[in-house]
Design a protein around this motif. Sequence first.
Motif, PDB file in Angstrom:
ATOM      1  N   ASN A 374       6.738 -22.840  -7.935  1.00  0.00           N
ATOM      2  CA  ASN A 374       6.222 -23.626  -6.844  1.00  0.00           C
ATOM      3  C   ASN A 374       6.734 -22.676  -5.630  1.00  0.00           C
ATOM      4  N   GLY A 375       6.740 -21.365  -5.788  1.00  0.00           N
ATOM      5  CA  GLY A 375       6.877 -20.356  -4.712  1.00  0.00           C
ATOM      6  C   GLY A 375       8.373 -20.257  -4.137  1.00  0.00           C
ATOM      7  N   THR A 376       8.619 -19.341  -3.659  1.00  0.00           N
ATOM      8  CA  THR A 376      10.034 -19.244  -3.201  1.00  0.00           C
ATOM      9  C   THR A 376      10.518 -20.111  -2.100  1.00  0.00           C
ATOM     10  N   SER A 377       9.704 -21.008  -1.686  1.00  0.00           N
ATOM     11  CA  SER A 377       9.789 -22.168  -0.734  1.00  0.00           C
ATOM     12  C   SER A 377      10.959 -23.016  -1.610  1.00  0.00           C
ATOM     13  N   ASN A 380      14.128 -21.105  -2.895  1.00  0.00           N
ATOM     14  CA  ASN A 380      15.339 -21.259  -1.716  1.00  0.00           C
ATOM     15  C   ASN A 380      15.936 -22.526  -1.614  1.00  0.00           C
ATOM     16  N   HIS A 401      12.860 -18.443   6.711  1.00  0.00           N
ATOM     17  CA  HIS A 401      11.723 -19.167   6.537  1.00  0.00           C
ATOM     18  C   HIS A 401      12.254 -20.710   6.392  1.00  0.00           C
ATOM     19  N   THR A 459      17.319 -13.127   5.367  1.00  0.00           N
ATOM     20  CA  THR A 459      16.061 -12.602   4.633  1.00  0.00           C
ATOM     21  C   THR A 459      16.033 -10.894   4.839  1.00  0.00           C
ATOM     22  N   PHE A 463       9.840 -10.715   7.463  1.00  0.00           N
ATOM     23  CA  PHE A 463       8.413 -10.602   7.517  1.00  0.00           C
ATOM     24  C   PHE A 463       8.019  -9.081   7.887  1.00  0.00           C
ATOM     25  N   ASP A 489      17.089 -13.850   0.732  1.00  0.00           N
ATOM     26  CA  ASP A 489      15.604 -14.307   0.577  1.00  0.00           C
ATOM     27  C   ASP A 489      14.851 -13.044   0.701  1.00  0.00           C
ATOM     28  N   ALA A 491      11.882 -12.516  -0.458  1.00  0.00           N
ATOM     29  CA  ALA A 491      10.345 -13.041  -0.708  1.00  0.00           C
ATOM     30  C   ALA A 491       9.446 -11.818  -0.681  1.00  0.00           C
ATOM     31  N   TRP A 492       9.510 -11.124   0.136  1.00  0.00           N
ATOM     32  CA  TRP A 492       8.601  -9.883   0.365  1.00  0.00           C
ATOM     33  C   TRP A 492       9.004  -8.618  -0.524  1.00  0.00           C
ATOM     34  N   SER A 564       9.419 -13.849  -4.149  1.00  0.00           N
ATOM     35  CA  SER A 564       7.858 -14.224  -4.407  1.00  0.00           C
ATOM     36  C   SER A 564       7.534 -13.070  -5.309  1.00  0.00           C
ATOM     37  N   HIS A 566       4.914 -13.506  -6.724  1.00  0.00           N
ATOM     38  CA  HIS A 566       3.452 -13.447  -6.313  1.00  0.00           C
ATOM     39  C   HIS A 566       2.957 -12.417  -5.119  1.00  0.00           C
ATOM     40  N   LYS A 567       3.706 -12.232  -4.183  1.00  0.00           N
ATOM     41  CA  LYS A 567       3.852 -11.534  -2.942  1.00  0.00           C
ATOM     42  C   LYS A 567       3.693 -10.079  -3.119  1.00  0.00           C
TER      43      LYS A 567
HETATM   44  C1  LIG Z   1      10.793 -14.907   4.102  1.00  0.00           C
HETATM   45  C2  LIG Z   1      10.074 -16.068   3.417  1.00  0.00           C
HETATM   46  N1  LIG Z   1      10.676 -16.721   2.441  1.00  0.00           N
HETATM   47  C3  LIG Z   1      10.255 -17.544   1.712  1.00  0.00           C
HETATM   48  C4  LIG Z   1       8.816 -17.967   1.660  1.00  0.00           C
HETATM   49  C5  LIG Z   1       8.032 -18.700   0.949  1.00  0.00           C
HETATM   50  O1  LIG Z   1       7.672 -18.073  -0.413  1.00  0.00           O
HETATM   51  P1  LIG Z   1       6.611 -18.612  -1.157  1.00  0.00           P
HETATM   52  O2  LIG Z   1       5.098 -18.725  -0.302  1.00  0.00           O
HETATM   53  O3  LIG Z   1       6.472 -18.086  -2.276  1.00  0.00           O
HETATM   54  O4  LIG Z   1       6.780 -20.292  -1.533  1.00  0.00           O
HETATM   55  C6  LIG Z   1       7.965 -17.000   2.639  1.00  0.00           C
HETATM   56  C7  LIG Z   1       6.641 -17.116   2.741  1.00  0.00           C
HETATM   57  O5  LIG Z   1       5.976 -16.593   3.511  1.00  0.00           O
HETATM   58  C8  LIG Z   1       8.618 -15.937   3.513  1.00  0.00           C
HETATM   59  O6  LIG Z   1       8.008 -15.373   4.526  1.00  0.00           O
END
Ligand SMILES: Cc1ncc(COP(=O)(O)O)c(C=O)c1O
Length: 910
Positions: A374-377, A380, A401, A459, A463, A489, A491-492, A564, A566-567
């Motif tokens: 379900n994503g890095t959301s 985390n 995030h 992070t 971003f 984090d 994610a990127w 992520s 996927h990112k």
């Molecule tokens: C820094 C950061 N962490 C976590 C996320 C969430 O990741 P995901 O889209 O895989 O849920 C994002 C999404 O843009 C992000 O920018």
Amino acid sequence: MPQPSSSHPVQIDRFFSGPGGRGDQWQNLVELAEAWSNGGSREQFDAALRKMMATEGFYAYPGHELISALKQEAEGNDAQATARLARHITRSVLTRSYRRNVGDWEAHEEDEGVASDVLPPTLGSSEGRRPYFEVLIVTGAPAARWAALRAEWRRLRRPLDAFIYEPVLVGSFEDAFCATMLNPDLGAVVIHEGFAFKSQQNLPILRMLEEAKDRREDSQELALHLAQVIKRVRPELDLYLLSNGRVEDTAGDPKADALRRVFYAVEELLELHLAILEGVQARYDTPFFNNLKQYAQRPIGTFHALPIARGKSIFKSDWIRDMGEFYGPTLFLAESSATTGGLDSLLEPTGNIKKAQEMAARAFGADRVFFVTNGTSTSNKMAVQALLAPGDIAIVDRNCHKSHHYGMVLAGAQPLYVEAFPMTEYSMYGAVPLRTIKQALLNLKADGRLHRAKMVDLTNCTFDGHIYNTRRVMEECLAIKPDLIFLWDEAWFGFARFSPFFRPRTAMGAANDIEAWLQDPKSVSEYEKQQAELGANPTDETLLKARLLPDPRKVKLRVYQTHSTHKSMSALRQGSMLLVKDVDFHTVEAQFKEAVFTHASTSPNQQLIASLEVARRQMELEGYGLVHNAVEVALAIREAVAQHPLISKYFHILGGDKMVPAAYRQSGFTDYLDPKSNWVAARRSFQEDEFCLDPTRMTLVCGTAGFDGTQFKGMLANRYNIQLNKTSRNSVLLQSNINNTRSDVAHLIRVLVEISNEIDQRLAEGANVRKTFDERVKSLMTDVPDLPNFSHFHDAYRKDAGKRTNEGDIRSGFYAAYDAAGCEYIRLNDPEIDRRLKEGPDLVSANFVIPYPPGFPIMVPGQVITRETIDFMRKLDVKEIHGYDAAEGLKLVRPEALAKSTGAPTKRAA
Ligand SMILES: Cc1ncc(COP(=O)(O)O)c(C=O)c1O
């Protein structure tokens, strides 16, 4: 084989010059050969070929025979034949068809027709095509014997082999190092004892690198040293040592840990060949995906849920068959809700998902990995929930995030917000300076509350591309509190593991380096020396200034990273991983199980899981080259925008010097485009600087062209089919990744030229148009609102907070919004807001307010709203503001409710 070059040093130090750069060199050679055959001179061709010879020996193709043939044609003064052969080789290098076509290795006449290799691989059959890689062989054998050695290696090939490889021979430590850096196709390295140290090339850059310093070692030491250096640069490669001496002693040497196997040199080469294939197979293997493929082939009757599985309800339908035709039947055959019959359960993995996670841990340098669908959301939130309990304090980048903020709400933890350095002119934040983080810890200590601080949550990279000095942050924080947990984090930044430049600045890369330091017996004395220098009671200022070392005897290394997949890698959307390197993981394992049970769907998608595993496979086998490609594409875009006379009139991409203030670039590194930048400068910057810029994240300033970020993003999408990332008031964020090609660069540049042209034409219409344009640019570039810092939580949510720090009970603030009677709405422009700001009572936000852009919460639940925040909101010209309804106004906790609120969180025993 690299031939001795002229006395001019050869420039192989364009550190990120990858496959594209090599292709350009070959194309340039073809052009020079054609120019010669059209009546020009031969000299330029000869010079270019000579220059290329410095590095061509590091690749299997075209190889010694074809290069010799090319030289012979040139020496025979046959310009036509030279051009023909150069074209033949270049085409093969560019399309990589030499991996499959035996004919490409022969100096025959070129085929000018459209070869099937030029077509996308999906159009041809991949059946029977064996994956190809190259094996670096470092040998002391004289170069005259290399052709025979290559032939000997090729004779080992058997039809049964799952993969096919070509040997690449080098004769020195320095050449081996260069080949490892430059050749992305390497899959394994065979090191024969007895090779030389110095290359026959004049390579001054190498002599400046610590890794490639001549230590005058004997042949066994030199071989082990080389193995260690290669392992550090490319940990994914399998290394084999062929020893002439006592193999038993070599194998037992701790320095041999980098090796996959040690062989006695005179033994059968076939064993080594089999070991090489087995090593690659171990990375190629995808146990879950393999089982899923088998599962999809079986005639399975399902009496489960998920009618879409097997696709019968789709392909039999008149109404939804188009979906089946669009995705193809395999997707439906592979859809399943089963966790048995060859599949596994993501929530309680015991079979092939467990194995797949272990393999991912190996690939990403972690102790263990959780796959998350379900994503890095979600990753985390899982980490925050598992690691923090109500009342625990976490030092958090306020700009992180939203999943972290929501995680704190769920956990009942108290965020202590720290601020990143602002980049007000571009309406964005940088990253949090280490000094700010250390100050927060020292303040907690002064308040007697350091024991409550459990986590530092940051992070990396941000971003916009700010990369932390992860090792330094962790070491210095551990010097103040040796059992802090770090949640990074990334994610990127998941791809960063596969670049030797970025890896040390990833959470896991740094954790592995810190672990090695902790185990080094010299560390304790280094620590004690610093303690003696700091004295018994160092002031905060002294501690803030010093590059603190932790006490290696006390440190508990507890590092978590989310990314992520996927990112930045080939996983389907929402594919994410949670990486763990925690010496105390056993103490939180049960909590992690709960976190998985809380957040993971009980119906995780099989294709997502498989894609996580396949992404891992790809990165372990070709990630190095892919990451280089992403960087190369980014540098090409940066260079093209900077150098194009028309584009650079209106647009520019922010370089390292603009994104990272000089105070955080201690090494003096400026930017990747700076002609002085090379391997050594970049390495130093990555080692020393507080922040570096990820070159693949490009902030393109469009305010100078009269566009705000949102407007420009919309225009690129609607008119040119170019999708891009986030925006700010006067910029957009472009990102290159492993999927981009040089054609994408060309398209983007064409579009920027077209837009610049249009601006030029418009401005030529008259002085008034110019005046309006200048005013618009000025407004976008200088009329930027100040970024509001986090103020503080209301006292109702700070019942057990410290004096010097700003943490608060965000969860009580969050639930205050559930009491409708206890909340009120006031519109943003209502004078009541201004009156309350002046006379009180405090305006207290009842929820998160997150404008996109910039994407950070300018209000969190329980936060007292200040004039700064209101001014910022009133100036905001964005449409998407999560948590704010313009018609209703700001949602606030009523003063009466605040007065009543107990706000006290459950306090956790110290
Ligand atoms: C820094 C950061 N962490 C976590 C996320 C969430 O990741 P995901 O889209 O895989 O849920 C994002 C999404 O843009 C992000 O920018």
